[in-house]
Design a protein around this motif. Structure first.
Motif, PDB file in Angstrom:
ATOM      1  N   LEU A 175      -7.211  -1.072  -2.808  1.00 37.78           N
ATOM      2  CA  LEU A 175      -5.843  -0.647  -2.508  1.00 37.78           C
ATOM      3  C   LEU A 175      -5.575  -0.869  -1.028  1.00 37.78           C
ATOM      4  O   LEU A 175      -6.377  -0.468  -0.176  1.00 37.78           O
ATOM      5  N   ILE A 176      -4.456  -1.516  -0.715  1.00 39.95           N
ATOM      6  CA  ILE A 176      -4.091  -1.774   0.680  1.00 39.95           C
ATOM      7  C   ILE A 176      -2.769  -1.074   0.962  1.00 39.95           C
ATOM      8  O   ILE A 176      -1.758  -1.328   0.290  1.00 39.95           O
ATOM      9  N   LEU A 177      -2.788  -0.183   1.955  1.00 40.85           N
ATOM     10  CA  LEU A 177      -1.595   0.552   2.378  1.00 40.85           C
ATOM     11  C   LEU A 177      -1.249   0.122   3.789  1.00 40.85           C
ATOM     12  O   LEU A 177      -2.051   0.292   4.709  1.00 40.85           O
ATOM     13  N   THR A 178      -0.060  -0.437   4.001  1.00 38.37           N
ATOM     14  CA  THR A 178       0.316  -0.869   5.343  1.00 38.37           C
ATOM     15  C   THR A 178       1.664  -0.286   5.729  1.00 38.37           C
ATOM     16  O   THR A 178       2.495   0.036   4.871  1.00 38.37           O
ATOM     17  N   LYS A 179       1.863  -0.167   7.033  1.00 38.88           N
ATOM     18  CA  LYS A 179       3.143   0.313   7.555  1.00 38.88           C
ATOM     19  C   LYS A 179       3.530  -0.505   8.774  1.00 38.88           C
ATOM     20  O   LYS A 179       2.755  -0.620   9.732  1.00 38.88           O
ATOM     21  N   GLY A 180       4.718  -1.076   8.754  1.00 35.02           N
ATOM     22  CA  GLY A 180       5.239  -1.812   9.896  1.00 35.02           C
ATOM     23  C   GLY A 180       4.324  -2.931  10.347  1.00 35.02           C
ATOM     24  O   GLY A 180       3.844  -3.741   9.544  1.00 35.02           O
ATOM     25  N   ILE A 181       4.043  -2.954  11.647  1.00 37.08           N
ATOM     26  CA  ILE A 181       3.238  -4.017  12.241  1.00 37.08           C
ATOM     27  C   ILE A 181       1.820  -4.042  11.694  1.00 37.08           C
ATOM     28  O   ILE A 181       1.110  -5.041  11.814  1.00 37.08           O
ATOM     29  N   GLY A 182       1.387  -2.945  11.063  1.00 39.64           N
ATOM     30  CA  GLY A 182       0.038  -2.897  10.503  1.00 39.64           C
ATOM     31  C   GLY A 182      -0.191  -3.925   9.408  1.00 39.64           C
ATOM     32  O   GLY A 182      -1.346  -4.203   9.054  1.00 39.64           O
ATOM     33  N   LEU A 183       0.899  -4.489   8.851  1.00 34.83           N
ATOM     34  CA  LEU A 183       0.737  -5.537   7.855  1.00 34.83           C
ATOM     35  C   LEU A 183       0.072  -6.774   8.452  1.00 34.83           C
ATOM     36  O   LEU A 183      -0.755  -7.424   7.803  1.00 34.83           O
ATOM     37  N   GLU A 201      -4.185  -4.414  -4.641  1.00 39.68           N
ATOM     38  CA  GLU A 201      -2.870  -3.811  -4.879  1.00 39.68           C
ATOM     39  C   GLU A 201      -2.295  -3.447  -3.516  1.00 39.68           C
ATOM     40  O   GLU A 201      -2.817  -2.578  -2.824  1.00 39.68           O
ATOM     41  N   LEU A 202      -1.249  -4.153  -3.112  1.00 35.17           N
ATOM     42  CA  LEU A 202      -0.693  -4.014  -1.771  1.00 35.17           C
ATOM     43  C   LEU A 202       0.602  -3.218  -1.790  1.00 35.17           C
ATOM     44  O   LEU A 202       1.539  -3.560  -2.517  1.00 35.17           O
ATOM     45  N   TYR A 203       0.647  -2.150  -0.973  1.00 35.82           N
ATOM     46  CA  TYR A 203       1.862  -1.356  -0.788  1.00 35.82           C
ATOM     47  C   TYR A 203       2.289  -1.475   0.677  1.00 35.82           C
ATOM     48  O   TYR A 203       1.455  -1.381   1.586  1.00 35.82           O
ATOM     49  N   VAL A 204       3.590  -1.661   0.882  1.00 37.88           N
ATOM     50  CA  VAL A 204       4.121  -1.888   2.227  1.00 37.88           C
ATOM     51  C   VAL A 204       5.209  -0.874   2.544  1.00 37.88           C
ATOM     52  O   VAL A 204       6.178  -0.735   1.790  1.00 37.88           O
ATOM     53  N   ALA A 241       2.931   8.510  -2.082  1.00 36.14           N
ATOM     54  CA  ALA A 241       1.676   7.953  -1.557  1.00 36.14           C
ATOM     55  C   ALA A 241       0.475   8.710  -2.120  1.00 36.14           C
ATOM     56  O   ALA A 241      -0.546   8.113  -2.473  1.00 36.14           O
ATOM     57  N   LYS A 242       0.598  10.026  -2.217  1.00 32.38           N
ATOM     58  CA  LYS A 242      -0.484  10.826  -2.800  1.00 32.38           C
ATOM     59  C   LYS A 242      -0.719  10.437  -4.252  1.00 32.38           C
ATOM     60  O   LYS A 242      -1.874  10.343  -4.697  1.00 32.38           O
ATOM     61  N   HIS A 243       0.350  10.207  -4.993  1.00 29.21           N
ATOM     62  CA  HIS A 243       0.216   9.815  -6.392  1.00 29.21           C
ATOM     63  C   HIS A 243      -0.510   8.472  -6.514  1.00 29.21           C
ATOM     64  O   HIS A 243      -1.375   8.294  -7.382  1.00 29.21           O
ATOM     65  N   VAL A 244      -0.152   7.515  -5.648  1.00 30.86           N
ATOM     66  CA  VAL A 244      -0.784   6.197  -5.676  1.00 30.86           C
ATOM     67  C   VAL A 244      -2.276   6.317  -5.381  1.00 30.86           C
ATOM     68  O   VAL A 244      -3.122   5.720  -6.073  1.00 30.86           O
ATOM     69  N   ILE A 245      -2.619   7.103  -4.352  1.00 31.56           N
ATOM     70  CA  ILE A 245      -4.028   7.268  -3.971  1.00 31.56           C
ATOM     71  C   ILE A 245      -4.811   7.996  -5.063  1.00 31.56           C
ATOM     72  O   ILE A 245      -5.922   7.583  -5.439  1.00 31.56           O
ATOM     73  N   SER A 254     -12.400   1.111  -5.623  1.00 31.72           N
ATOM     74  CA  SER A 254     -13.597   1.034  -4.775  1.00 31.72           C
ATOM     75  C   SER A 254     -13.309   1.176  -3.282  1.00 31.72           C
ATOM     76  O   SER A 254     -14.083   1.771  -2.556  1.00 31.72           O
ATOM     77  N   LEU A 255     -12.178   0.617  -2.813  1.00 37.20           N
ATOM     78  CA  LEU A 255     -11.897   0.588  -1.367  1.00 37.20           C
ATOM     79  C   LEU A 255     -10.409   0.773  -1.125  1.00 37.20           C
ATOM     80  O   LEU A 255      -9.581   0.197  -1.824  1.00 37.20           O
ATOM     81  N   ILE A 256     -10.081   1.571  -0.105  1.00 40.48           N
ATOM     82  CA  ILE A 256      -8.708   1.668   0.397  1.00 40.48           C
ATOM     83  C   ILE A 256      -8.702   1.140   1.825  1.00 40.48           C
ATOM     84  O   ILE A 256      -9.474   1.613   2.673  1.00 40.48           O
ATOM     85  N   HIS A 257      -7.839   0.169   2.079  1.00 43.52           N
ATOM     86  CA  HIS A 257      -7.659  -0.337   3.443  1.00 43.52           C
ATOM     87  C   HIS A 257      -6.311   0.147   3.963  1.00 43.52           C
ATOM     88  O   HIS A 257      -5.280  -0.013   3.288  1.00 43.52           O
ATOM     89  N   VAL A 258      -6.311   0.729   5.161  1.00 43.85           N
ATOM     90  CA  VAL A 258      -5.090   1.278   5.747  1.00 43.85           C
ATOM     91  C   VAL A 258      -4.687   0.450   6.966  1.00 43.85           C
ATOM     92  O   VAL A 258      -5.398   0.440   7.987  1.00 43.85           O
ATOM     93  N   GLY A 259      -3.580  -0.235   6.867  1.00 44.20           N
ATOM     94  CA  GLY A 259      -3.047  -1.002   7.989  1.00 44.20           C
ATOM     95  C   GLY A 259      -1.877  -0.248   8.594  1.00 44.20           C
ATOM     96  O   GLY A 259      -0.713  -0.551   8.318  1.00 44.20           O
ATOM     97  N   ALA A 260      -2.189   0.744   9.408  1.00 45.25           N
ATOM     98  CA  ALA A 260      -1.149   1.603   9.975  1.00 45.25           C
ATOM     99  C   ALA A 260      -1.702   2.277  11.230  1.00 45.25           C
ATOM    100  O   ALA A 260      -2.789   1.943  11.712  1.00 45.25           O
ATOM    101  N   SER A 261      -0.968   3.246  11.760  1.00 40.68           N
ATOM    102  CA  SER A 261      -1.375   3.945  12.963  1.00 40.68           C
ATOM    103  C   SER A 261      -2.586   4.836  12.705  1.00 40.68           C
ATOM    104  O   SER A 261      -2.936   5.134  11.551  1.00 40.68           O
ATOM    105  N   GLU A 262      -3.220   5.284  13.780  1.00 36.54           N
ATOM    106  CA  GLU A 262      -4.360   6.195  13.646  1.00 36.54           C
ATOM    107  C   GLU A 262      -3.948   7.465  12.905  1.00 36.54           C
ATOM    108  O   GLU A 262      -4.735   8.032  12.145  1.00 36.54           O
ATOM    109  N   TYR A 263      -2.712   7.916  13.140  1.00 35.59           N
ATOM    110  CA  TYR A 263      -2.248   9.136  12.482  1.00 35.59           C
ATOM    111  C   TYR A 263      -2.239   8.965  10.962  1.00 35.59           C
ATOM    112  O   TYR A 263      -2.702   9.843  10.224  1.00 35.59           O
TER     113      TYR A 263
END
Length: 320
Positions: A175-183, A201-204, A241-245, A254-263
């Motif tokens: 699962l890939i979760l990205t926000k803004g420039i994190g894409l 599975e990519l969510y933007v 987002a909680k439902h997706v996770i 197996s893996l979640i990749h987060v392309g977003a801020s540290e927060y």
């Protein structure tokens, strides 16, 4: 979130580096002045011994290459370019998290901009990158054209955290979760996972970014995606987002990749802990505070609760 960091350059041709010479090595306690060895390195290489063999000197650092721009696409405040590079450099930055520092040939060295490598052509010797015009350093590329010469310094390979988790995926669900420039820095992670027959599975989340810029990137790399708002109005992880996770974890992901801020990364990690996750691993972008890339300038440092100083540009820290 941060435990037992290991230097991304450990055991490479850049090790030992200047940090070992100056007593700030990420791994070796003895070159840092301690009497006993309490390093956590598992690669079988003693940095102190290597430093002694070098006569107390660091190994040569990254080189700066003059590279020709061979393709340019300008689009709505950004430029996607392909640059001809030595095959040796292309080979070393193809790993997820690979990046280089870029500047115009006529610009001073402090105009270096760290840019993630999104695309590489094996045995051809070219890499692809996206540059956004956001300030003095990046505005130097606004009139970039084919045939221009850029200076590239590299290779660097710590643009993603949790690389050991990401590279271990084979024929898994990710699962890939990205926000803004994190894409943008996440593109290489998605492409790598797909090359190893993983189901992605990519969510933007658009965030404050122009939808047209994100669509341009997604179309450019032919990445199917679903829109998702990651944070609610209170700055907490949103219910969708909680439902997706939760669904992803329940379905054996197996893996979640987060392309977003540290927060956002912390929010996702905390929610996984809250729902009692025991098997899904995390990887994430690591470009929020990148500056010199060598652990020297101090711009990316963070002091942990146990008073340990983390160099985010050098340390491949684990995420839990």
């Amino acid at each position: 979130m941060i435990i037992n960091g290991l230097c991304a350059d450990y055991g490479s041709r850049f090790c030992p580096c200047i940090l070992a010479v100056t007593g700030g090595c990420v791994v070796c306690s003895q070159v840092n002045g301690k009497a006993f060895c309490d390093c956590k390195a598992s690669g079988g290489i003693c940095i102190k011994q290597e430093l002694l063999r070098n006569g107390g000197k660091a190994n040569p650092g990254r080189l700066t290459y003059e590279c020709e721009v061979i393709s340019v696409i300008h689009y709505d405040g950004l430029v996607f370019l392909r640059v001809k590079v030595p095959i040796s450099l292309e080979r070393e930055v193809k790993r997820p998290g690979g990046f280089v520092f870029v500047r115009r040939k006529d610009a001073a060295s402090w105009y270096d901009v760290p840019i993630s490598v999104q695309f590489e052509e094996m045995m051809v010797g070219s890499i692809g990158m996206t540059l956004l015009f956001r300030g003095v350093k990046t505005n130097q590329f606004k009139d970039l054209a084919e045939g221009d010469t850029l200076l590239l310094r590299g290779p660097f390979n710590n643009g993603l955290l949790g690389l050991q988790h990401l590279e271990a995926q084979q024929s898994s669900r990710c699962l890939i979760l990205t926000k803004g420039i994190g894409l943008l820095p996440s593109v290489s992670a998605v492409r790598y996972l797909q090359s190893r027959h993983n189901e992605t599975e990519l969510y933007v989340d658009e965030g404050n970014f122009s939808p047209s810029i994100l669509k341009f990137q997604l179309d450019l790399f032919e990445l199917p995606f679903k829109p998702l708002t990651l944070l609610d109005d209170d700055g907490e992880l949103s219910t969708p987002a909680k439902h997706v996770i939760r669904r992803f974890v329940a379905d054996g992901g197996s893996l979640i990749h987060v392309g977003a801020s540290e927060y956002v990364i912390h929010q996702v990690a905390a929610y996984l802990h809250y729902i009692g996750n025991r098997h899904v691993k995390l990887s994430a972008c690591n470009n929020a505070r990148m500056c010199c890339g060598e652990g020297v300038c101090g711009a990316c440092t963070e002091t942990t609760a146990d008073k340990r100083v983390i160099h985010h540009c050098k340390e491949q820290v684990k995420i839990k």
